[in-house]
Design an enzyme around this catalytic site. Structure first.
Site, PDB file in Angstrom:
ATOM      1  N   SER A   1       1.148  -1.259  -0.180  1.00  0.00           N
ATOM      2  CA  SER A   1      -0.169   0.066  -0.358  1.00  0.00           C
ATOM      3  C   SER A   1       0.779   1.155  -0.405  1.00  0.00           C
ATOM      4  O   SER A   1       2.308   1.549   0.335  1.00  0.00           O
ATOM      5  CB  SER A   1      -0.706  -0.157   0.860  1.00  0.00           C
ATOM      6  OG  SER A   1      -1.750   1.174   1.593  1.00  0.00           O
TER       7      SER A   1
ATOM      8  N   LYS B   1      -4.027  -6.974   3.411  1.00  0.00           N
ATOM      9  CA  LYS B   1      -3.920  -5.959   2.482  1.00  0.00           C
ATOM     10  C   LYS B   1      -5.751  -5.457   2.226  1.00  0.00           C
ATOM     11  O   LYS B   1      -6.258  -4.690   1.525  1.00  0.00           O
ATOM     12  CB  LYS B   1      -3.225  -6.181   1.199  1.00  0.00           C
ATOM     13  CG  LYS B   1      -3.207  -5.139  -0.005  1.00  0.00           C
ATOM     14  CD  LYS B   1      -2.813  -4.297   0.373  1.00  0.00           C
ATOM     15  CE  LYS B   1      -2.918  -2.764  -0.278  1.00  0.00           C
ATOM     16  NZ  LYS B   1      -3.376  -2.251  -1.470  1.00  0.00           N
TER      17      LYS B   1
ATOM     18  N   HIS C   1      -7.307  -3.654   4.861  1.00  0.00           N
ATOM     19  CA  HIS C   1      -6.279  -2.540   5.082  1.00  0.00           C
ATOM     20  C   HIS C   1      -7.331  -1.921   4.083  1.00  0.00           C
ATOM     21  O   HIS C   1      -8.336  -0.644   4.226  1.00  0.00           O
ATOM     22  CB  HIS C   1      -5.531  -2.850   4.177  1.00  0.00           C
ATOM     23  CG  HIS C   1      -4.285  -1.206   3.953  1.00  0.00           C
ATOM     24  ND1 HIS C   1      -5.238  -0.344   2.598  1.00  0.00           N
ATOM     25  CD2 HIS C   1      -4.176  -0.316   4.309  1.00  0.00           C
ATOM     26  CE1 HIS C   1      -4.121   0.454   2.797  1.00  0.00           C
ATOM     27  NE2 HIS C   1      -3.749   0.766   3.738  1.00  0.00           N
ATOM     28  N   ASN C   2      -7.872  -2.222   2.356  1.00  0.00           N
ATOM     29  CA  ASN C   2      -8.882  -1.665   1.445  1.00  0.00           C
ATOM     30  C   ASN C   2      -9.866  -1.266   1.906  1.00  0.00           C
ATOM     31  O   ASN C   2     -10.784  -0.406   1.664  1.00  0.00           O
ATOM     32  CB  ASN C   2      -8.832  -1.899   0.512  1.00  0.00           C
ATOM     33  CG  ASN C   2      -6.938  -1.957  -0.982  1.00  0.00           C
ATOM     34  OD1 ASN C   2      -6.215  -1.840   0.163  1.00  0.00           O
ATOM     35  ND2 ASN C   2      -7.431  -1.914  -1.877  1.00  0.00           N
TER      36      ASN C   2
ATOM     37  N   GLU D   1     -10.218   1.348   4.621  1.00  0.00           N
ATOM     38  CA  GLU D   1      -9.004   2.697   3.776  1.00  0.00           C
ATOM     39  C   GLU D   1     -10.779   3.346   3.036  1.00  0.00           C
ATOM     40  O   GLU D   1     -11.442   4.436   3.080  1.00  0.00           O
ATOM     41  CB  GLU D   1      -8.824   2.261   2.212  1.00  0.00           C
ATOM     42  CG  GLU D   1      -8.043   3.502   1.293  1.00  0.00           C
ATOM     43  CD  GLU D   1      -7.019   3.329   0.447  1.00  0.00           C
ATOM     44  OE1 GLU D   1      -5.906   2.341   0.391  1.00  0.00           O
ATOM     45  OE2 GLU D   1      -7.631   2.538  -0.182  1.00  0.00           O
TER      46      GLU D   1
HETATM   47  P1  NBP Z   1      -1.654  -1.575 -13.525  1.00  0.00           P
HETATM   48  O1  NBP Z   1      -2.710  -2.646 -12.788  1.00  0.00           O
HETATM   49  O2  NBP Z   1      -2.105  -0.436 -14.214  1.00  0.00           O
HETATM   50  O3  NBP Z   1      -0.769  -2.991 -14.690  1.00  0.00           O
HETATM   51  C1  NBP Z   1      -0.460  -2.912 -15.492  1.00  0.00           C
HETATM   52  C2  NBP Z   1       0.511  -4.002 -15.717  1.00  0.00           C
HETATM   53  O4  NBP Z   1       0.087  -4.834 -15.848  1.00  0.00           O
HETATM   54  C3  NBP Z   1       1.441  -3.748 -16.755  1.00  0.00           C
HETATM   55  O5  NBP Z   1       2.938  -3.802 -16.676  1.00  0.00           O
HETATM   56  C4  NBP Z   1       1.158  -4.362 -17.947  1.00  0.00           C
HETATM   57  O6  NBP Z   1       1.689  -4.553 -19.181  1.00  0.00           O
HETATM   58  C5  NBP Z   1       0.629  -5.833 -16.969  1.00  0.00           C
HETATM   59  N1  NBP Z   1      -0.123  -6.690 -17.659  1.00  0.00           N
HETATM   60  C6  NBP Z   1      -1.236  -6.915 -17.813  1.00  0.00           C
HETATM   61 BR1  NBP Z   1      -2.664  -5.078 -17.831  1.00  0.00          BR
HETATM   62  N2  NBP Z   1      -1.824  -8.012 -18.536  1.00  0.00           N
HETATM   63  C7  NBP Z   1      -0.479  -9.189 -18.934  1.00  0.00           C
HETATM   64  C8  NBP Z   1      -0.663  -9.652 -19.602  1.00  0.00           C
HETATM   65  N3  NBP Z   1      -1.273 -10.296 -18.956  1.00  0.00           N
HETATM   66  N4  NBP Z   1       0.952 -11.292 -18.840  1.00  0.00           N
HETATM   67  C9  NBP Z   1       1.794  -9.700 -18.401  1.00  0.00           C
HETATM   68  N5  NBP Z   1       1.960  -8.344 -17.844  1.00  0.00           N
HETATM   69  C10 NBP Z   1      -0.084  -7.833 -18.124  1.00  0.00           C
HETATM   70  O7  NBP Z   1      -0.078  -1.652 -12.635  1.00  0.00           O
HETATM   71  P2  NBP Z   1      -0.209  -0.891 -11.147  1.00  0.00           P
HETATM   72  O8  NBP Z   1      -0.786   0.228 -11.333  1.00  0.00           O
HETATM   73  O9  NBP Z   1       1.101  -0.285 -11.861  1.00  0.00           O
HETATM   74  O10 NBP Z   1      -0.410  -2.052 -10.299  1.00  0.00           O
HETATM   75  C11 NBP Z   1       0.232  -2.686 -10.667  1.00  0.00           C
HETATM   76  C12 NBP Z   1      -0.512  -3.816  -9.211  1.00  0.00           C
HETATM   77  O11 NBP Z   1       0.183  -3.486  -7.773  1.00  0.00           O
HETATM   78  C13 NBP Z   1      -2.483  -3.844  -9.161  1.00  0.00           C
HETATM   79  O12 NBP Z   1      -2.156  -4.927  -9.633  1.00  0.00           O
HETATM   80  C14 NBP Z   1      -2.812  -2.877  -8.973  1.00  0.00           C
HETATM   81  O13 NBP Z   1      -3.860  -3.190  -8.029  1.00  0.00           O
HETATM   82  C15 NBP Z   1      -1.877  -3.207  -7.259  1.00  0.00           C
HETATM   83  N6  NBP Z   1      -1.823  -1.927  -6.575  1.00  0.00           N
HETATM   84  C16 NBP Z   1      -1.497  -0.561  -7.263  1.00  0.00           C
HETATM   85  C17 NBP Z   1      -1.784   1.074  -6.611  1.00  0.00           C
HETATM   86  C18 NBP Z   1      -1.759   1.744  -7.766  1.00  0.00           C
HETATM   87  O14 NBP Z   1      -1.778   2.815  -6.979  1.00  0.00           O
HETATM   88  N7  NBP Z   1      -1.587   2.313  -8.434  1.00  0.00           N
HETATM   89  C19 NBP Z   1      -1.457   0.559  -4.997  1.00  0.00           C
HETATM   90  C20 NBP Z   1      -1.175  -0.116  -4.213  1.00  0.00           C
HETATM   91  C21 NBP Z   1      -1.739  -2.123  -5.701  1.00  0.00           C
HETATM   92  P3  NBP Z   1       1.868  -3.921 -20.459  1.00  0.00           P
HETATM   93  O15 NBP Z   1       2.054  -2.888 -20.382  1.00  0.00           O
HETATM   94  O16 NBP Z   1       2.570  -4.964 -20.953  1.00  0.00           O
HETATM   95  O17 NBP Z   1       0.287  -3.395 -21.222  1.00  0.00           O
END
Ligand code: NBP
Length: 481
Positions: free
Chosen positions: A130, A185, A188-189, A192
């Site tokens: 988080s 987690k 936590h959400n 949140e």
């Molecule tokens: P996203 O949740 O937007 O996911 C994008 C990533 O997933 C890209 O690297 C994309 O690759 C990859 N991907 C997908 Br979509 N399908 C795929 C597949 N079939 N094979 C391989 N790679 C694949 O990214 P994020 O916002 O950085 O979040 C990442 C994780 O962390 C998520 O589970 C999210 O819920 C969690 N999270 C996010 C936050 C936040 O604030 N954003 C906070 C805490 C946790 P590509 O570039 O090739 O499409």
């Protein structure tokens, strides 16, 4: 390629990029890979330049770059993407390697994946993370669980990148087996969601009942930054209330459409709570409220068709300060109830999955780095230090005194909101939770009687030991079986 990388990150979207930079800033050589390799190229050319990061353009290259046993952090979209990454990794991994899923995966998926990968000798961890973009770069809160044999091997790296509180205590500690990290987690959400909803309702009361302008509302939240509510969400609320739209000069908040989005993690919390029979009304109300509010057009129709109550008398200027103090108490008491519900859900997991959870440590993990970070979590840690078996957070001496001290203001606000027609459903649910948990005699004797009346479902009696069940022939008085 010589295996020189200490850790590898797959997925270079917001979270993966920033976590990779965080590892590199602690001098861990970090290999990175992304399905769309253009992202790797862009990252290596810009943000990664000059840092100990290795850009890989195939999964084979990525596996070859990692020291053995390999330590890999998946930061891809939760769901199918995680399974797709695991499938592509399996042919290039060796027994003993460690795969960590840092995304917001559903804990039951983590349980399944850990079991599947164990068959190939791969050690799997579900790591709740988080803190969003900022936390990922400078120090998130980390909740790792899964194969315990992997923990000592990744612990130094995860603790190094984690947020620190009280000097140098990392917001990262081993949670337990299976999907426990992702479960924590998820809770936590859920908290949140409730925290944000309660703050939004409070803002709504200031705006719609006290009719304060943005400047005055900002001053209220600014003052609360130094009180019992102090924490990240109050901080950002106070900041949001200062920001003006560049074009119009109006408060940006006033221009933002009141149709909230969600990614489903709050819903998982409520679904899990229903499955385990754990009451989390404030957490669930926060999810419902996002659904209610998302339907803007329906609300607009409702605003034309449904009659409001008689207009409430405005508070005279000289009483406003007192009402704002009551509102602070109301938000604080409701927040205690929301956390009490979240910790009840943790307790349910301990019973259901036999995960030995340490509630005080979990509260400490949330004190820094994450969205719900707040001073008040230190008090939760103390409560569980005093009594690790605490049945309900509200039963702790500190919190029950806080609730008692705040309840007059809390009830005043809740009652006034009801009478004046200001919707504060999460707050109402919190008061209801408090009153329901504090009454020894509920009216559910009537429910038992009704169930027995129409369905012969039987009931226990107050004048007999628990576990003895009775049925009454309701249409034949006196004929009890
Ligand atoms: P996203 O949740 O937007 O996911 C994008 C990533 O997933 C890209 O690297 C994309 O690759 C990859 N991907 C997908 Br979509 N399908 C795929 C597949 N079939 N094979 C391989 N790679 C694949 O990214 P994020 O916002 O950085 O979040 C990442 C994780 O962390 C998520 O589970 C999210 O819920 C969690 N999270 C996010 C936050 C936040 O604030 N954003 C906070 C805490 C946790 P590509 O570039 O090739 O499409």
């Amino acid at each position: 390629m010589n295996p020189t990388a200490d850790i590898g990150v797959i997925g270079l979207a917001v979270m993966g990029e920033n976590l990779a930079l965080n590892f590199a800033s602690r001098n861990f050589t970090t290999a990175v890979y992304n399905r769309t390799t253009a992202r790797v190229d862009a990252f290596m050319a810009e943000r990664a330049a000059g840092k100990p990061l290795i850009g890989c353009r195939s999964i084979e290259e990525f596996a070859a770059a990692l020291k053995r046993p390999r330590k890999i952090l998946l930061m891809v979209k939760a769901g199918e993407a995680v399974d797709a990454c695991i499938s592509s990794l399996l042919p290039v991994l060796e027994p003993g390697d460690i795969v960590m899923d840092g995304g917001n995966s559903f804990y039951a998926d983590t349980v399944r994946r850990e079991k599947e990968l164990a068959k190939a000798g791969i050690r799997y961890l579900g790591v709740g993370i988080s803190g969003g973009e900022e936390g990922a770069l400078h120090g998130p809160s980390l909740m790792p669980g899964g194969d315990a044999s992997a923990w000592p091997e990744v612990e130094p790296m995860l603790k190094a990148i984690a947020a620190k509180v009280d000097g140098n205590t990392p917001c990262c500690e081993w949670i337990g087996p299976g999907g426990s990290g992702h479960y924590v987690k998820m809770v936590h959400n859920g908290i949140e969601y409730a925290d944000m909803q309660l703050i939004a309702e409070t803002y709504g009361y200031l705006r719609d009942r006290l009719h304060l302008d943005a400047e005055k509302i900002q001053a209220v939240f600014e003052a609360w930054r130094r009180g019992p509510l102090a924490g990240y969400l109050i901080d950002i609320t106070a900041e949001i209330l200062k920001v003006r739209d560049a074009g119009s000069g109006k408060l940006l908040l006033d221009l933002i459409l009141d149709a909230p989005g969600q990614k489903g993690t709050g819903r998982w919390t409520s679904e899990t709570a229903l499955e385990t029979g754990t009451p989390v009304p404030t957490l669930t109300q926060a999810v419902y409220q996002r659904n209610l509010d998302a339907a803007k057009e329906l609300r607009q129709t409702g605003s034309r068709l449904l009659a409001p109550p008689e207009e409430a008398e405005p508070y005279p200027e000289e009483e406003q300060e007192e009402v704002i103090d009551a509102l602070e108490s109301a938000l604080y008491c409701s927040k205690i109830c929301a956390y009490a519900q979240g910790f009840e859900l943790l307790k349910a997991a301990e019973q259901r999955f036999n995960w030995p959870l340490h509630y005080g440590e979990i509260a400490l993990l949330w004190r820094g780095g994450c969205i719900i970070r707040a001073d008040f979590l230190g008090e939760i840690k103390k409560a569980y230090d005093r009594n690790p078996e605490l049945e309900n957070l509200m039963f702790d001496d500190y919190f029950r005194t806080e609730l008692d001290n705040g309840q007059e203001g809390w009830r005043l606000i809740a009652a006034d909101a009801l009478l004046s027609g200001v919707a504060m459903p999460a707050m109402f649910s919190a008061v209801g939770y408090y009153d329901s948990r504090r009454r020894a005699d509920s009216p559910s004797n009537l429910i038992q009687a009704q169930r027995d009346f129409f369905g012969a479902h039987t009931f226990e009696r107050k004048d007999r030991p628990r576990g003895e069940f009775f049925h009454h022939e309701w249409n034949q008085p006196g004929a009890e079986l």
